[in-house]
Scaffold this active site. Structure first.
Site, PDB file in Angstrom:
ATOM      1  N   HIS A  65       0.838  -1.206   0.000  1.00  0.00           N
ATOM      2  CA  HIS A  65       0.000   0.000   0.000  1.00  0.00           C
ATOM      3  C   HIS A  65       0.870   1.252   0.000  1.00  0.00           C
ATOM      4  O   HIS A  65       1.684   1.443   0.904  1.00  0.00           O
ATOM      5  CB  HIS A  65      -0.946   0.013   1.207  1.00  0.00           C
ATOM      6  CG  HIS A  65      -2.045  -0.988   1.051  1.00  0.00           C
ATOM      7  ND1 HIS A  65      -2.612  -1.658   2.115  1.00  0.00           N
ATOM      8  CD2 HIS A  65      -2.671  -1.446  -0.058  1.00  0.00           C
ATOM      9  CE1 HIS A  65      -3.540  -2.483   1.661  1.00  0.00           C
ATOM     10  NE2 HIS A  65      -3.605  -2.372   0.352  1.00  0.00           N
ATOM     11  N   GLU A  68       1.611   3.792   3.018  1.00  0.00           N
ATOM     12  CA  GLU A  68       2.106   3.235   4.284  1.00  0.00           C
ATOM     13  C   GLU A  68       3.637   3.261   4.310  1.00  0.00           C
ATOM     14  O   GLU A  68       4.309   2.238   4.246  1.00  0.00           O
ATOM     15  CB  GLU A  68       1.529   1.817   4.467  1.00  0.00           C
ATOM     16  CG  GLU A  68       0.012   1.868   4.556  1.00  0.00           C
ATOM     17  CD  GLU A  68      -0.688   0.524   4.295  1.00  0.00           C
ATOM     18  OE1 GLU A  68      -0.006  -0.521   4.272  1.00  0.00           O
ATOM     19  OE2 GLU A  68      -1.920   0.547   4.114  1.00  0.00           O
ATOM     20  N   ARG A  86      31.120  -3.350  18.247  1.00  0.00           N
ATOM     21  CA  ARG A  86      32.352  -2.923  18.890  1.00  0.00           C
ATOM     22  C   ARG A  86      33.480  -3.949  18.732  1.00  0.00           C
ATOM     23  O   ARG A  86      34.636  -3.594  18.514  1.00  0.00           O
ATOM     24  CB  ARG A  86      32.059  -2.725  20.391  1.00  0.00           C
ATOM     25  CG  ARG A  86      33.294  -2.554  21.288  1.00  0.00           C
ATOM     26  CD  ARG A  86      32.879  -2.296  22.723  1.00  0.00           C
ATOM     27  NE  ARG A  86      33.988  -2.303  23.670  1.00  0.00           N
ATOM     28  CZ  ARG A  86      34.692  -1.228  24.002  1.00  0.00           C
ATOM     29  NH1 ARG A  86      34.434  -0.066  23.452  1.00  0.00           N
ATOM     30  NH2 ARG A  86      35.658  -1.316  24.881  1.00  0.00           N
ATOM     31  N   HIS A 156      40.688   6.237  19.455  1.00  0.00           N
ATOM     32  CA  HIS A 156      39.341   5.730  19.745  1.00  0.00           C
ATOM     33  C   HIS A 156      38.357   6.897  19.700  1.00  0.00           C
ATOM     34  O   HIS A 156      38.734   8.037  19.485  1.00  0.00           O
ATOM     35  CB  HIS A 156      39.300   5.112  21.149  1.00  0.00           C
ATOM     36  CG  HIS A 156      40.024   3.806  21.275  1.00  0.00           C
ATOM     37  ND1 HIS A 156      39.380   2.603  21.396  1.00  0.00           N
ATOM     38  CD2 HIS A 156      41.342   3.526  21.317  1.00  0.00           C
ATOM     39  CE1 HIS A 156      40.262   1.632  21.503  1.00  0.00           C
ATOM     40  NE2 HIS A 156      41.477   2.153  21.464  1.00  0.00           N
ATOM     41  N   GLU A 230      40.781   9.653  22.849  1.00  0.00           N
ATOM     42  CA  GLU A 230      39.342   9.503  22.642  1.00  0.00           C
ATOM     43  C   GLU A 230      38.908  10.752  21.883  1.00  0.00           C
ATOM     44  O   GLU A 230      38.894  11.851  22.441  1.00  0.00           O
ATOM     45  CB  GLU A 230      38.595   9.411  23.979  1.00  0.00           C
ATOM     46  CG  GLU A 230      38.852   8.129  24.755  1.00  0.00           C
ATOM     47  CD  GLU A 230      38.080   6.923  24.223  1.00  0.00           C
ATOM     48  OE1 GLU A 230      37.275   7.088  23.275  1.00  0.00           O
ATOM     49  OE2 GLU A 230      38.289   5.826  24.754  1.00  0.00           O
TER      50      GLU A 230
HETATM   51  O1  0X9 Z   1      37.288   1.128  26.918  1.00  0.00           O
HETATM   52  C1  0X9 Z   1      38.149   1.314  26.049  1.00  0.00           C
HETATM   53  O2  0X9 Z   1      38.757   0.396  25.510  1.00  0.00           O
HETATM   54  C2  0X9 Z   1      38.483   2.750  25.608  1.00  0.00           C
HETATM   55  N1  0X9 Z   1      37.291   3.540  25.580  1.00  0.00           N
HETATM   56  S1  0X9 Z   1      36.227   3.286  24.349  1.00  0.00           S
HETATM   57  O3  0X9 Z   1      35.040   4.072  24.621  1.00  0.00           O
HETATM   58  N2  0X9 Z   1      36.869   3.858  22.996  1.00  0.00           N
HETATM   59  O4  0X9 Z   1      35.978   1.889  24.216  1.00  0.00           O
HETATM   60  C3  0X9 Z   1      39.455   3.353  26.606  1.00  0.00           C
HETATM   61  C4  0X9 Z   1      40.823   2.742  26.552  1.00  0.00           C
HETATM   62  C5  0X9 Z   1      41.748   3.298  27.583  1.00  0.00           C
HETATM   63  N3  0X9 Z   1      42.916   2.468  27.709  1.00  0.00           N
HETATM   64  C6  0X9 Z   1      42.863   1.227  28.233  1.00  0.00           C
HETATM   65  N4  0X9 Z   1      41.788   0.719  28.735  1.00  0.00           N
HETATM   66  N5  0X9 Z   1      43.969   0.535  28.272  1.00  0.00           N
HETATM   67 ZN    ZN Z   2      37.388   2.403  21.564  1.00  0.00          ZN
END
Ligand code: 0X9
Ligand code: ZN
Length: 268
Positions: A65, A68, A86, A156, A230
């Protein structure tokens, strides 16, 4: 809102079908089954792994339809891959859960507090240190060249921080004062050049206890200048950082990497 949280025109949907079946030929096959009264092509997307033997199937159609719109949105959603994945893709243990957290799989305080032996958790440490081929390969390479690698930097996201060892213990490393000074210089340089705020400090104090990380492993191997960045942002978009923020984020990261490089040059 992501692609899958928006409505799309027929032409956009045709493009998506073409792109994802080309990108994942092992999983998706686009099959022409005829055309509409207005001569628009009709396609089936067959989702399966490439096994030869014919398998049972489930048919899903979306949008018989026209008004929708949520129905075709579901079909696209159904095809969408998990953007929030992850871990690695390995299988260990008896449950059906896939993947090891590769930043919990290095041989540094392996699987202590802040990691989990449960293969279904996002912080699963793997069955033993370096169980993941990806971790093993990096570890081998870095070990092989450890005399010459003077700094170890791992990128990261997200949360805008400059971290240094340790993350597997709350104890200070023997180079704490110097690493703190470098991390502070990095945060200050980023602040000055791009006006972004990055926190800095040892991992365990600044975010959380997290053993088995590559930075701690490299540090204990003897690579003193070991840092985790980060990158952006602080949660507005989180892991779904939009493309227009790639440039400012990378240019501030580069500012930080240069500060580390200069410090290393002056101190080796
Ligand atoms: O948790 C982690 O591995 C990292 N943060 S994330 O949000 N990107 O996953 C931080 C890593 C810091 N270093 C270690 N844990 N050795
Ligand atoms: Zn990470």
């Amino acid at each position: 809102a992501s692609y899958y949280e928006q409505y799309h025109s027929l032409n956009e949907i045709y493009s998506l079908m073409e792109e994802i079946s080309a990108r994942h030929p092992d999983l998706l096959q686009k099959i022409y089954i005829g055309s509409s009264y207005e001569k628009r092509p009709l396609y089936v997307l067959k989702l399966s792994n490439r096994e030869k033997t014919p398998k049972n199937a489930i048919w899903i159609d979306c949008g018989i339809h026209a008004r929708e719109w949520i129905a075709p949105a579901f079909c696209l959603w159904f095809l969408g891959h998990n953007r929030m994945w992850r871990k690695s893709r390995s299988r260990h243990g008896s449950k059906d859960c896939i993947g090891t957290d590769m930043n919990r799989n290095f041989d540094a305080g392996w699987c202590g507090r802040g990691a989990s032996p449960d293969e279904c958790r996002e912080i699963y440490c793997g069955p033993y240190p370096e169980s993941e081929p990806e971790v093993k390969a990096v570890a081998n390479f870095v070990k092989q060249h450890r005399d010459r690698i003077k700094a170890y930097i791992t990128m990261h996201s997200y949360s805008q921080m400059v971290l240094f060892p340790y993350s597997y213990t709350r104890n200070r490393s023997k180079d704490h004062d110097e690493l703190l000074l470098v991390a502070k210089k990095v945060a200050e340089a980023i602040r000055t050049s791009s006006r972004s705020r990055y926190l800095h400090g040892p991992g365990a104090q600044t975010i959380y206890l997290a053993p088995g990380g590559s930075d701690d492993w490299a540090y204990d191997l003897g690579i003193k200048y070991s840092f985790t960045f980060e990158l952006r942002d602080k949660g507005t978009y989180g892991f779904l950082l939009p493309p227009n923020l790639i440039k400012p984020t990378c240019s501030e990261a580069l500012t930080g990497v240069k500060i580390i490089a200069l410090h290393v040059i002056d101190n080796i």
